[in-house]
Write an enzyme that holds these catalytic residues in place. Structure first.
Site, PDB file in Angstrom:
ATOM      1  N   GLY B  12      -4.730  29.899  38.568  1.00  0.00           N
ATOM      2  CA  GLY B  12      -3.675  30.795  38.921  1.00  0.00           C
ATOM      3  C   GLY B  12      -3.797  32.427  38.593  1.00  0.00           C
ATOM      4  N   GLY B 119     -14.698  26.754  43.911  1.00  0.00           N
ATOM      5  CA  GLY B 119     -15.724  27.614  43.377  1.00  0.00           C
ATOM      6  C   GLY B 119     -15.431  27.776  41.885  1.00  0.00           C
ATOM      7  N   GLY B 120     -14.406  27.197  41.301  1.00  0.00           N
ATOM      8  CA  GLY B 120     -14.195  27.156  39.727  1.00  0.00           C
ATOM      9  C   GLY B 120     -13.877  28.648  39.332  1.00  0.00           C
ATOM     10  CE  LYS B 169     -11.866  21.661  45.955  1.00  0.00           C
ATOM     11  NZ  LYS B 169     -11.593  20.745  44.775  1.00  0.00           N
ATOM     12  CG  HIS B 172     -16.319  20.651  48.423  1.00  0.00           C
ATOM     13  ND1 HIS B 172     -15.956  20.614  46.855  1.00  0.00           N
ATOM     14  CD2 HIS B 172     -17.118  21.577  48.521  1.00  0.00           C
ATOM     15  CE1 HIS B 172     -16.663  21.379  46.267  1.00  0.00           C
ATOM     16  NE2 HIS B 172     -17.403  22.255  47.438  1.00  0.00           N
ATOM     17  CG  ASN B 173     -13.764  18.112  44.705  1.00  0.00           C
ATOM     18  OD1 ASN B 173     -14.162  19.046  45.175  1.00  0.00           O
ATOM     19  ND2 ASN B 173     -12.974  17.827  43.816  1.00  0.00           N
ATOM     20  CD  GLU B 176     -18.046  19.220  42.650  1.00  0.00           C
ATOM     21  OE1 GLU B 176     -17.386  20.343  43.193  1.00  0.00           O
ATOM     22  OE2 GLU B 176     -17.489  18.683  41.635  1.00  0.00           O
TER      23      GLU B 176
END
Lengths: 301, 301, 301, 301
Positions: B12, B119-120, B169, B172-173, B176
């Site tokens: 955030g 993107g972390g 997403k 995506h994970n 990953e």
């Protein structure tokens, strides 16, 4: 008929016993005098050496090797070779690689039968399954012995030419790895799952009429009966792996995917990983910090 | 433009910072006064409550939620709902399950954008990748903020209707997980293999021009630089797993085989098995005695 | 410095060009006069034969082989050997098996560097990744050329002794198979899944800031841009497989499980199965009739 | 004793027959008058409706449902419920999901036994394997019927509380998928491999004494005998998959890796892929062009 048996370990003794029980004559030899004596007690004639054994056999020699796969087979053949000619038959009942068997069949003047043998110690009572490769006449000649050592006429067959017996046995073992792991996955899920189950009861119920009943499942039932529903002190370490490795290697050669056999073999490898654990997982653990700042789990030292 | 941000953890705060850096106004709120104060220091207006935050926003409210997936999202929406109407837009930037997002989009009068964010912490500097689902007009409205929070215009796109952002997403994970394990397998083989290699050198060499170069491989390089070629005390324990589990569940639903993603997820589960080990392997160990009288490996107690 | 280059296919031409561009001299030879002429046009000196090439080189010869892995390397070395002594250095930049490279290094009087080369045609512009095995002095001697052919000093390194360069390259390729399949699983799930997605948009969004961004993912993006979101006429047939097979074979040897690499390789094999389909599935189809009287699906003939 | 049987398909008829053969009374009902008539011919009393069946039963009603898993079970229970009280016992012998069974057990005043049934049509002769969940007193009450329907006392057992019977049956089926695929891999390798083998002979030889002998292997033997060594027109398409999917879903829930069961399920999915092929492989095919300029295999259109 008359059979020479070389190699008198647990499996060799069973070959001797079942051949004798069927009314045949056996001449037995092992490097260990004790093992040779044990065969003699069963009723076999004993020999002091390979030369002595060959001497004791009739003109058309039928010899069963039950020695450990690898150099021991070649060493035994080195000793046997001068005494053999084209009328003789040698059976290799061990777990040799099929390419070794093909090579040996080519090298030997005598007929060579590669004989995959399955059934383990339990075969003493009921007989083995024998997968035989090599010349048809030699297979026919040995049929009375195969009838005796196998469960009967249905328990042996000629698969094809030299090497095919050990080839089929190799694939048998690859399948065996996968079956064991398949049952293992089922029981693991039941063990870690929602209900507190009696595994012996599960296995017994399945063994009586269920689609997945099998001899391996009977061995599961026995294991749970003897070790308890949680398998007590049985360790997470699966030894062995050579015939499974051969199966996967051959499948690579033939470009045939065998994901289940491979996964089962991988579980064996994984069960013997270094004490600090699997490197791949350790890297994944660390990478989660790299991209997400997740805390890295650390070994205590 | 003006953006309300609710949820001011690490992610955030990055949303706040990048939005401010792009010249927009931010009103920020977190249940932790400390976190709210941190956002104020960055230049945001702070709010004491969700009601307070809503009060501070213009008529057409644009609000970004960066709260933990699950109940926290629903609780926040419960508080927001009375203050919202059809002109307003809420973005959920967290890791919510796509079915929750679809449900929330239906329930809310305001437009709802589910926004997968990848993107972390590294995204602070370069920006995130944002996969957005929901109504086109709302996506267009938020574009200036997406440009700021993402790496730029190429770093975000509208995937499709409600749920599609978190759906992409999720996949995506899953990918990953598989990529991490794929690199892990390679490095494990190099580590256990024939040569004594410098893993950082391997990773760096690969990262400069090789086909498998990637950001994850840069993180591998960093890991080896910081932990050493054998990864020091990094443990064989991979935590997490929820988005990978969701991916496999959805693949089951769609009847799409994802063996690599599944295997990578399974390694995580396996890395957290009970201390006596995997039940499946323990059974295989015991079965080898059953059919072959191979010695049973036992745990020390 | 001066470099002899033997083998002037696509990859060999890039080696020539990048070496020339860095200000070095090149003497080039290929069995095809056309290919040799092409190198001459780039600014290299051309040779008519290996003997001629050797003649044109200085006393301390540095020779780069870029010929197809296998017999062509041995044939070239047969021709080179009489002209080489211990001061000379031969680089094998092809995809040789590391055991061949170890054998060749032992056989040759000259220093032998096995050099795994990754990056494909795209390396023309940016340079390759070079993984080098062999004697340290020889690696040091060739460093100016490696700097030129690689992406720069970070794009090459000495992995270790003879064979280690091709060993690391072999593992690189195994990982490459798994990465390709991992992305493939993700895109397959998105393609068969719930939303109608633009795959190029997905790949582009991921490539800008997402954890799984990589060069291979850029190639996915390019593929979707050029072929369309459903990949048009691209067939379900993945050719190649030798380096992946080597990787799995070595992992069997080292008893390291590589389930993802194996699964990726298996997909290649599976994509090339006989036209009547996979035998294992056909048997499963039939067995379902055996135990459950489920209708057998039949091929039309 | 007296048993009501609702649902008189193939499996229901076997339940009727075996219960009658053991000397018990049966009242039978099916929505199809034909099926009901068939049960009457076997010696059962027939009922025109569920109300009629309930009427015909003694005070302590024992009712066996053999209707398709899913809505049909709930619909039947809706009809039954008004007629049942706490002394009655309902058995669900179908393939219901264990969570449905738990829910139904809670909802019903009568005792509810979820009874996993394995053995298929072959069970007509030898009896089924019955895995039963629910209250102990109800299981004890039904024991005479279970003895009759199962292979005998060893062919049924109470696994645990409500749901556990169908839970164990679900895992049974997961294991079944893996066993089928394991045998399939072995036979596929033999079929594509080095020797021209008679698959029926292989299966028969294995079934007589080999470690991997099993009922499924007997079905393989039968399949090769009836279809030929190459399985004739049997298609590469494996239907079904729901219980295997449930098993994997539950294993995800329990965080237990089941790679073999998953791989077997994935083969089913893969065997039913779209006609243009697997998207993952098509992408891999195209990527090989991207990084290596390997020719792209194209579908003919």
């Amino acid at each position: 008929m008359q059979l020479g048996v070389i190699g008198l370990g647990r499996m060799g003794q069973i070959v001797v016993q079942r051949t004798l029980d069927a009314g045949h004559d056996v001449v037995a030899f092992d490097l260990s005098a004790e093992a040779t004596a044990a065969a003699e007690e069963r009723g076999a004639d004993s020999a002091d050496s390979i030369a002595d054994l060959v001497e004791a056999l009739d003109d058309e020699k039928r010899i069963w090797l039950m020695v450990p796969a690898g150099d021991a087979v070649d060493a035994t053949l080195d000793d046997l070779e001068p005494h053999l000619d084209a009328d003789d038959v040698v059976v290799d009942g061990g777990n040799s690689h099929f390419e070794d068997s093909t090579r040996r069949a080519e090298r030997l003047d005598a007929a060579y039968l590669d004989c995959g043998t399955s059934g383990g110690p339990a075969g003493a009572e009921h007989g083995f399954s024998l997968m035989v490769g090599g010349p048809e006449w030699a297979y026919d000649e040995l049929t009375p012995v195969f009838d005796a050592v196998a469960t009967g006429p249905d328990g042996h067959d000629r698969m094809g030419p030299a090497g095919s017996g050990h080839y089929v046995k190799m694939v048998h073992n690859g399948v065996e790895y996968a079956l064991m792991q398949a049952y293992g996955e089922g029981f693991e899920l039941l063990h870690e799952g929602r209900y507190d189950l009696d595994m012996e009861s599960v296995a017994r119920t399945w063994n009586n009429g269920a689609v997945i009943r099998s001899w391996l499942l009977e061995l599961c039932e026995e294991a749970f009966r003897e070790e308890g529903s949680s398998l007590g002190t049985v360790a997470d370490e699966v030894r062995g792996g050579s015939t499974g490795t051969w199966t996967v290697q051959e499948a690579l050669e033939q470009e045939v995917p065998v994901p289940l056999i491979y996964a089962a073999l991988g579980e064996r490898f994984g069960s013997r990983s270094p004490k600090e654990g699997r490197f791949s997982r350790r890297l994944a653990n660390r990478l989660r910090y790299g991209f997400g700042r997740h805390e890295v789990a650390r070994r205590e030292e």
